[in-house]
Design a protein around this motif. Structure first.
Motif, PDB file in Angstrom:
ATOM      1  N   ALA A  36       0.637 -23.712  -8.806  1.00  0.00           N
ATOM      2  CA  ALA A  36       1.669 -21.970  -7.976  1.00  0.00           C
ATOM      3  C   ALA A  36       1.544 -21.832  -6.664  1.00  0.00           C
ATOM      4  O   ALA A  36       0.479 -22.288  -6.251  1.00  0.00           O
ATOM      5  N   LEU A  37       3.179 -22.263  -6.101  1.00  0.00           N
ATOM      6  CA  LEU A  37       3.670 -22.718  -4.809  1.00  0.00           C
ATOM      7  C   LEU A  37       4.463 -21.727  -4.671  1.00  0.00           C
ATOM      8  O   LEU A  37       4.932 -20.872  -5.283  1.00  0.00           O
ATOM      9  N   GLU A  38       3.811 -20.356  -3.406  1.00  0.00           N
ATOM     10  CA  GLU A  38       4.780 -19.678  -2.570  1.00  0.00           C
ATOM     11  C   GLU A  38       4.480 -20.584  -1.204  1.00  0.00           C
ATOM     12  O   GLU A  38       4.561 -19.939  -0.658  1.00  0.00           O
ATOM     13  N   ALA A  39       6.234 -21.236  -1.390  1.00  0.00           N
ATOM     14  CA  ALA A  39       6.590 -21.190  -0.355  1.00  0.00           C
ATOM     15  C   ALA A  39       8.226 -21.523  -0.176  1.00  0.00           C
ATOM     16  O   ALA A  39       8.862 -20.895  -0.752  1.00  0.00           O
ATOM     17  N   SER A  40       8.925 -21.324   0.967  1.00  0.00           N
ATOM     18  CA  SER A  40      10.038 -21.450   1.462  1.00  0.00           C
ATOM     19  C   SER A  40      10.421 -22.522   2.659  1.00  0.00           C
ATOM     20  O   SER A  40       9.432 -22.131   3.302  1.00  0.00           O
ATOM     21  N   GLY A  41      11.818 -22.662   2.786  1.00  0.00           N
ATOM     22  CA  GLY A  41      12.809 -23.921   3.690  1.00  0.00           C
ATOM     23  C   GLY A  41      11.730 -25.524   3.226  1.00  0.00           C
ATOM     24  O   GLY A  41      11.533 -25.649   2.632  1.00  0.00           O
ATOM     25  N   ALA A  42      12.166 -25.970   4.762  1.00  0.00           N
ATOM     26  CA  ALA A  42      11.494 -27.213   4.580  1.00  0.00           C
ATOM     27  C   ALA A  42      10.146 -27.779   4.367  1.00  0.00           C
ATOM     28  O   ALA A  42      10.081 -28.769   3.581  1.00  0.00           O
ATOM     29  N   TYR A  43       9.536 -27.151   4.938  1.00  0.00           N
ATOM     30  CA  TYR A  43       7.462 -27.206   4.542  1.00  0.00           C
ATOM     31  C   TYR A  43       7.362 -26.861   3.196  1.00  0.00           C
ATOM     32  O   TYR A  43       6.875 -27.922   2.466  1.00  0.00           O
ATOM     33  N   GLY A  44       7.653 -25.960   2.780  1.00  0.00           N
ATOM     34  CA  GLY A  44       7.370 -25.738   1.128  1.00  0.00           C
ATOM     35  C   GLY A  44       8.088 -26.849  -0.226  1.00  0.00           C
ATOM     36  O   GLY A  44       7.740 -27.125  -0.322  1.00  0.00           O
ATOM     37  N   HIS A  45       9.327 -27.909   0.867  1.00  0.00           N
ATOM     38  CA  HIS A  45      10.393 -28.353   0.059  1.00  0.00           C
ATOM     39  C   HIS A  45       9.022 -29.331   0.091  1.00  0.00           C
ATOM     40  O   HIS A  45       9.248 -30.140  -0.645  1.00  0.00           O
ATOM     41  N   VAL A  46       9.065 -29.375   1.533  1.00  0.00           N
ATOM     42  CA  VAL A  46       8.433 -31.005   1.238  1.00  0.00           C
ATOM     43  C   VAL A  46       7.124 -30.902   0.155  1.00  0.00           C
ATOM     44  O   VAL A  46       6.279 -32.079  -0.118  1.00  0.00           O
ATOM     45  N   CYS A  60       7.040 -23.478  -8.350  1.00  0.00           N
ATOM     46  CA  CYS A  60       7.302 -22.813  -6.325  1.00  0.00           C
ATOM     47  C   CYS A  60       8.707 -21.474  -6.696  1.00  0.00           C
ATOM     48  O   CYS A  60       8.985 -21.626  -7.196  1.00  0.00           O
ATOM     49  N   CYS A  61       8.137 -20.778  -5.906  1.00  0.00           N
ATOM     50  CA  CYS A  61       8.286 -19.467  -6.000  1.00  0.00           C
ATOM     51  C   CYS A  61       8.908 -18.416  -4.306  1.00  0.00           C
ATOM     52  O   CYS A  61       7.914 -19.474  -4.003  1.00  0.00           O
ATOM     53  N   ARG A  62      10.060 -18.488  -4.141  1.00  0.00           N
ATOM     54  CA  ARG A  62      10.169 -18.062  -2.706  1.00  0.00           C
ATOM     55  C   ARG A  62       9.001 -16.861  -2.279  1.00  0.00           C
ATOM     56  O   ARG A  62       9.364 -15.515  -3.198  1.00  0.00           O
ATOM     57  N   ARG A  63       9.154 -16.916  -0.869  1.00  0.00           N
ATOM     58  CA  ARG A  63       8.543 -15.788  -0.436  1.00  0.00           C
ATOM     59  C   ARG A  63       9.916 -14.962   0.469  1.00  0.00           C
ATOM     60  O   ARG A  63      10.442 -15.720   1.207  1.00  0.00           O
ATOM     61  N   PRO A  73      -0.076 -23.810   8.757  1.00  0.00           N
ATOM     62  CA  PRO A  73      -1.157 -24.694   8.112  1.00  0.00           C
ATOM     63  C   PRO A  73      -1.740 -24.139   6.531  1.00  0.00           C
ATOM     64  O   PRO A  73      -0.743 -23.269   6.075  1.00  0.00           O
ATOM     65  N   VAL A  74      -1.112 -25.090   5.812  1.00  0.00           N
ATOM     66  CA  VAL A  74      -0.864 -24.679   4.022  1.00  0.00           C
ATOM     67  C   VAL A  74      -3.180 -24.096   3.837  1.00  0.00           C
ATOM     68  O   VAL A  74      -3.709 -24.804   4.208  1.00  0.00           O
ATOM     69  N   GLU A  75      -3.024 -23.281   3.631  1.00  0.00           N
ATOM     70  CA  GLU A  75      -3.809 -23.093   2.261  1.00  0.00           C
ATOM     71  C   GLU A  75      -4.138 -22.856   1.171  1.00  0.00           C
ATOM     72  O   GLU A  75      -3.398 -23.273   0.359  1.00  0.00           O
ATOM     73  N   ALA A  76      -5.180 -23.537   0.907  1.00  0.00           N
ATOM     74  CA  ALA A  76      -5.125 -23.566  -0.668  1.00  0.00           C
ATOM     75  C   ALA A  76      -6.528 -22.811  -1.079  1.00  0.00           C
ATOM     76  O   ALA A  76      -7.270 -23.036  -0.352  1.00  0.00           O
ATOM     77  N   THR A  77      -5.999 -22.240  -2.099  1.00  0.00           N
ATOM     78  CA  THR A  77      -6.992 -21.198  -2.863  1.00  0.00           C
ATOM     79  C   THR A  77      -7.508 -22.335  -4.491  1.00  0.00           C
ATOM     80  O   THR A  77      -6.954 -22.413  -5.828  1.00  0.00           O
ATOM     81  N   VAL A  78      -8.811 -22.510  -4.536  1.00  0.00           N
ATOM     82  CA  VAL A  78      -8.350 -22.971  -6.046  1.00  0.00           C
ATOM     83  C   VAL A  78      -9.469 -21.746  -7.218  1.00  0.00           C
ATOM     84  O   VAL A  78     -10.527 -21.651  -6.685  1.00  0.00           O
ATOM     85  N   GLU A  79      -8.449 -21.781  -7.758  1.00  0.00           N
ATOM     86  CA  GLU A  79      -8.827 -20.204  -8.907  1.00  0.00           C
ATOM     87  C   GLU A  79      -9.412 -20.707 -10.258  1.00  0.00           C
ATOM     88  O   GLU A  79      -8.629 -21.747 -10.845  1.00  0.00           O
ATOM     89  N   GLN A  80     -10.063 -20.052 -10.726  1.00  0.00           N
ATOM     90  CA  GLN A  80     -10.721 -20.289 -12.349  1.00  0.00           C
ATOM     91  C   GLN A  80      -9.730 -20.019 -13.335  1.00  0.00           C
ATOM     92  O   GLN A  80      -9.043 -19.011 -12.521  1.00  0.00           O
ATOM     93  N   THR A  81      -8.821 -20.613 -14.314  1.00  0.00           N
ATOM     94  CA  THR A  81      -8.052 -19.522 -15.345  1.00  0.00           C
ATOM     95  C   THR A  81      -8.743 -19.917 -16.997  1.00  0.00           C
ATOM     96  O   THR A  81      -9.415 -20.081 -16.858  1.00  0.00           O
TER      97      THR A  81
END
Length: 81
Positions: A36-46, A60-63, A73-81
């Motif tokens: 699940a990705l929260e991003a906007s703009g060119a960097y989020g698209h890439v 993907c959802c826009r913020r 920097p891209v921050e990534a968190t791994v979570e249990q589902t």
């Protein structure tokens, strides 16, 4: 998903191609299949395209727009589902 070797479940990756490749490798090592990705703009698209091309199911959802235009920097968190 668990981070490999009991490592932290949150990491930062540079927002350029080699950094995104590191992110993809780390997500695979953690056993992640869906992102699940929260991003906007060119960097989020890439980032979205990179994850899709790597075979991750990606949602993907826009913020809200940021006042800065510089890549962060891209921050990534791994979570249990």
């Amino acid at each position: 998903a668990d981070a490999p070797g009991g490592a932290d479940t949150t990491r930062e990756f540079p927002a350029h191609t080699p950094g995104l490749r590191e992110l993809v490798d780390w997500l695979r090592q953690c056993g992640v299949t869906t992102v699940a990705l929260e991003a906007s703009g060119a960097y989020g698209h890439v980032l979205f395209l990179t994850l899709c091309e790597a075979g991750f199911a990606t949602d993907c959802c826009r913020r809200c727009s940021s006042p800065t235009k510089r890549p962060k920097p891209v921050e990534a968190t791994v979570e249990q589902t």
